[in-house]
Design an enzyme around this catalytic site. Structure first.
Site, mmCIF file in Angstrom:
data_model
loop_
_atom_site.group_PDB
_atom_site.id
_atom_site.type_symbol
_atom_site.label_atom_id
_atom_site.label_comp_id
_atom_site.label_asym_id
_atom_site.label_seq_id
_atom_site.Cartn_x
_atom_site.Cartn_y
_atom_site.Cartn_z
ATOM 1 N N ASP A 162 0.863 -1.184 0.000
ATOM 2 C CA ASP A 162 0.000 0.000 0.000
ATOM 3 C C ASP A 162 0.896 1.228 0.000
ATOM 4 O O ASP A 162 1.380 1.621 1.035
ATOM 5 C CB ASP A 162 -0.911 -0.056 1.237
ATOM 6 C CG ASP A 162 -1.813 1.144 1.380
ATOM 7 O OD1 ASP A 162 -1.830 2.005 0.493
ATOM 8 O OD2 ASP A 162 -2.499 1.223 2.427
ATOM 9 N N GLU A 192 -0.848 10.462 0.823
ATOM 10 C CA GLU A 192 -2.185 9.856 0.734
ATOM 11 C C GLU A 192 -2.622 9.373 2.096
ATOM 12 O O GLU A 192 -3.779 9.523 2.487
ATOM 13 C CB GLU A 192 -2.157 8.686 -0.261
ATOM 14 C CG GLU A 192 -3.545 8.169 -0.650
ATOM 15 C CD GLU A 192 -4.093 7.070 0.254
ATOM 16 O OE1 GLU A 192 -5.247 6.667 0.051
ATOM 17 O OE2 GLU A 192 -3.380 6.608 1.177
ATOM 18 N N GLU A 193 -1.691 8.792 2.838
ATOM 19 C CA GLU A 193 -2.034 8.162 4.126
ATOM 20 C C GLU A 193 -2.434 9.175 5.196
ATOM 21 O O GLU A 193 -2.926 8.796 6.251
ATOM 22 C CB GLU A 193 -0.859 7.300 4.628
ATOM 23 C CG GLU A 193 -0.495 6.123 3.714
ATOM 24 C CD GLU A 193 -1.550 5.021 3.666
ATOM 25 O OE1 GLU A 193 -2.559 5.122 4.384
ATOM 26 O OE2 GLU A 193 -1.361 4.066 2.883
ATOM 27 N N ASP A 215 -4.730 1.796 -6.330
ATOM 28 C CA ASP A 215 -4.393 1.596 -4.921
ATOM 29 C C ASP A 215 -4.771 0.169 -4.515
ATOM 30 O O ASP A 215 -5.318 -0.583 -5.317
ATOM 31 C CB ASP A 215 -5.140 2.638 -4.068
ATOM 32 C CG ASP A 215 -4.376 2.993 -2.793
ATOM 33 O OD1 ASP A 215 -3.644 2.133 -2.256
ATOM 34 O OD2 ASP A 215 -4.512 4.139 -2.333
ATOM 35 N N HIS A 301 -2.123 -2.450 5.821
ATOM 36 C CA HIS A 301 -1.499 -1.658 6.899
ATOM 37 C C HIS A 301 -0.725 -2.502 7.901
ATOM 38 O O HIS A 301 -0.200 -1.974 8.881
ATOM 39 C CB HIS A 301 -2.505 -0.754 7.628
ATOM 40 C CG HIS A 301 -2.808 0.500 6.848
ATOM 41 N ND1 HIS A 301 -3.206 1.686 7.433
ATOM 42 C CD2 HIS A 301 -2.754 0.767 5.527
ATOM 43 C CE1 HIS A 301 -3.395 2.597 6.496
ATOM 44 N NE2 HIS A 301 -3.141 2.059 5.327
#
Lengths: 329, 351
Positions: A162, A192-193, A215, A301
């Site tokens: 990711d 992005e996170e 993504d 994650h």
């Protein structure tokens, strides 16, 4: 493509500190790009010009990964930290982290070494330092999880799938893209996170006619997964909805038609939580028709995110098909 | 204007967030007699322009009116064993779903029901718990193989509910949030056709409000108006909602007061209401209004914005209830406000 993926996922690039990833991508994109620039937030924008008469397309894959930032170093040299992005607390005990300068540290929690920490406040990084003066890291230094890529049969596992897997798909599509009428802006986005902030400003700057984020998405094919009609190995997913956006129905139709034209298997995706760069691209300026191509990914994650290699190849084939032809829906 | 008829038409149409295209046609027909020009932008916002009817000397100014046309609904996330599992688009109160009739927008529109376990087989403790999202299923009565052919992940599901008239101007149905606002824009345009106005009027039926104010965000950027008004529904007084958290039914639109609203816009609306004896009430909104106004206010370099709320009971259910007189009053108040817009007011706002 595995060597490219390995290089990308193992690179260092927590949100706001994506330069090492950008350099890697720039070096590989150079040969085929008509223009490469870095904008004010650090987005790497690679233009592949069309032959004319096509659309101005923005593809967005984010370079940043979740990580952590040192907030305090105690008198015995242990570093305390805060998360950068959505760092899962349960994976912290025993994790190894790596800083930009190569320093490696070990995370532990003493609240409960067996069951795991109650919060990040229970955790610390042991860098081998014995006092603040000999600590190789300082307050404000940023680290990523340290975990190499491994192959699990047809699957690949690593930290930062990711969204380096999206970067790999976009970069590979760029390298393979034949002459097309479309001007394609491949954006390797930042932050992005922490709120899809790179894509937001990139879309404002580029003003695309249409945009697609690439993504990871979630999964529904493990023993106690929440019900979700997404399986690894069944092809890339074409997003219909996620926690932040509804895909433009025309863009979705174009993606489905492209998959069918290329004979690429695909899955339709309705994701309950989470979102992607598409969330902020969609409302840039007076609005952009936006969709998202997803790579089904398990354990998102965590330090060991898992993708299916065939899904990655198929995602790349689908993207090439989408971009190589006149776009309509 | 036959507001009851218009609400019947708008409420009966389907337009879940992101999929408002067919509904936009009904709205266009309602605005048609009073507007000069129509356009649809990238996100699907229906934009009706009514040009200034007084000669414009100097700067051409405009106001944007926003009522969102999208409604909450559901989307299929799994097709399994002939049943459909869905999740919400916008904020559905899932406690209200058991026993509802739906339309599944598959390969073709299919009637369906949301089933429930018979009370006879429930344990005593089941009565006290709402059914969690992932235990809901939709039954369309077809064998499993046909269901998989006709319905796919990502298909929409809308709630079905017949529009009814209650007593004394009250009506009840689905999607009044915010077709009531859209109807008030139609009233405003109609009233303006017998008034003179110096500013251009963009009446916009916005999209995707329920999923994050998206249509208003892009419409405000695209149009770049001088000022804006969002009309949405507010919590009408009802059993179980405290008086200080609600506004009165059939007492006129509520003019919002708070950080989302430009104080001079709010004061002018109240002055117009007082002068013309249009009933209105005040509603204090201390933070995010949760309306299109929240997005309009910060578009580009900032836009002086006001928010009007039409009192409505049972929000986000299929029996939303309001009084059509409040729609008429909201439309009339906006029309009179617009008719009075001039350069002195523009200067007062610092435009």
């Amino acid at each position: 493509m595995k060597a490219l993926i390995k290089e990308l996922v193992e690179a260092f690039g927590p949100s706001g500190y994506e330069e090492q990833v950008a350099e890697l991508i720039r070096a590989k994109a150079q040969a085929v790009a008509d223009d490469i620039r870095t904008d004010n937030l650090g987005n790497l924008i690679v233009l592949k010009k069309g032959t004319g008469g096509g659309k101005r397309v923005m593809i967005s894959a984010h370079m940043d990964e979740i990580g952590l930032i040192v907030s305090y170093i105690d008198k015995k040299g242990f570093a305390r930290f805060n998360p950068v992005g959505g760092l899962p607390i349960s994976t912290m005990t025993g994790a190894r982290v790596r800083f930009a300068n190569g320093t490696v540290g070990v995370i532990y929690n003493e609240k409960d070494g067996w069951a795991g920490p109650g919060s990040l406040a229970d955790c610390y990084i042991d860098t081998g330092a014995t006092c603040p003066e000999d600590s190789p890291v300082q307050i404000g230094d940023v680290a990523c999880i340290n975990r190499p890529m491994e192959e699990l049969g047809p699957r690949l596992t690593s930290k930062a799938m990711d969204d380096r897997i999206g970067c790999a798909v976009a970069l590979q599509a760029l390298l393979e893209l034949p002459a097309s009428p479309n001007d394609v802006y491949f954006v390797f986005s930042v932050q992005e996170e922490v709120g899809c902030r790179g894509a937001m400003v990139a879309a404002f700057g580029i003003e695309p006619d249409v945009a697609v984020a690439v993504d990871v998405t979630s999964w529904g094919d493990t023993p106690q997964a929440k019900p979700m009609a997404i399986e690894l190995g069944k092809g890339p997913a074409i997003k219909v909805k996620d926690g932040g956006m509804l895909a433009h129905s025309g863009v979705k139709r174009w993606m489905v038609a492209s998959a069918e034209a290329a004979g690429v298997p695909y899955q339709l995706e309705v994701l309950i939580g989470g979102t992607t760069d598409a969330y902020t691209i969609q409302t840039a300026r007076a609005g952009v028709p936006t969709g998202c191509l997803s790579v089904p990914t398990r354990y998102v994650h965590s330090p060991s995110e898992v993708v299916d290699y065939n899904d990655v190849l198929n995602a790349t084939r689908l993207m090439v098909q989408m971009l190589a032809n006149p776009i309509s829906w | 204007m036959d507001i009851v008829g218009l609400m019947r038409t708008l409420s009966s149409a389907t337009g879940i967030s992101g999929y408002e295209c067919a509904l936009a046609e009904s709205v266009r027909q309602a605005f048609q007699p009073f507007a000069d020009e129509f356009s649809v932008d990238t996100l699907g916002n229906l934009i009706a322009l009514k040009r200034a009817t007084r000669p414009v000397a100097g700067v051409r100014r405009s106001i944007m009116l926003a009522g969102h046309m999208d409604e909450i609904g559901m989307i299929v996330k799994e097709v399994k064993d002939g049943y459909l599992r869905a999740t919400d688009v916008g904020g559905i109160d899932f406690r209200t779903l058991l026993g509802q009739e739906v339309v599944v927008h598959g390969v073709r529109d299919l009637p369906g029901v949301i089933g429930a376990r018979p009370p006879h087989v429930l344990a005593a403790t089941d009565y006290e718990k709402p059914v969690p999202w992932d235990q809901f299923f939709i039954d369309i009565g077809l064998p499993a193989d046909q269901v998989s052919e006709l319905v796919h992940v990502g298909d929409l599901v809308s709630l079905r509910r017949e529009f009814i008239e209650l007593a004394e101007g009250h009506v009840s149905g689905k999607a009044f949030d915010d077709r009531a606002g859209v109807a008030s824009l139609a009233v405003c345009l109609e009233q303006l056709s017998s008034l003179q106005h110096s500013w251009d009027v963009y009446a916009i039926a916005t999209t995707q409000e329920e999923t994050g104010l998206k249509g208003a965000t892009t419409a405000a950027y695209g149009i770049n108006p001088d000022i804006g008004i969002a009309v949405d529904v507010g919590f009408g007084a009802q059993s179980g909602v405290a008086e200080h958290e609600s506004i009165r039914m059939n007492a006129g639109p509520a003019i919002a007061i708070g950080p989302n609203v430009h104080p001079k816009m709010q004061a002018r609306l109240m002055a117009v209401g007082d002068l013309n004896e249009v009933p209105y009430q005040k509603e204090v909104i201390p933070g995010a209004s949760g309306t299109d106004g929240w997005a309009i206010q910060v578009a580009r370099a900032g836009i002086p914005t006001a928010v009007l709320s039409i009192p409505l009971r049972y929000m986000h259910t299929t029996v939303e209830t309001l009084n059509v007189k409040d729609i008429e009053r909201a439309g009339r108040l906006m029309a009179l406000f617009i008719s009075g817009l001039d350069e002195a007011f523009a200067a007062d706002l610092g435009l």
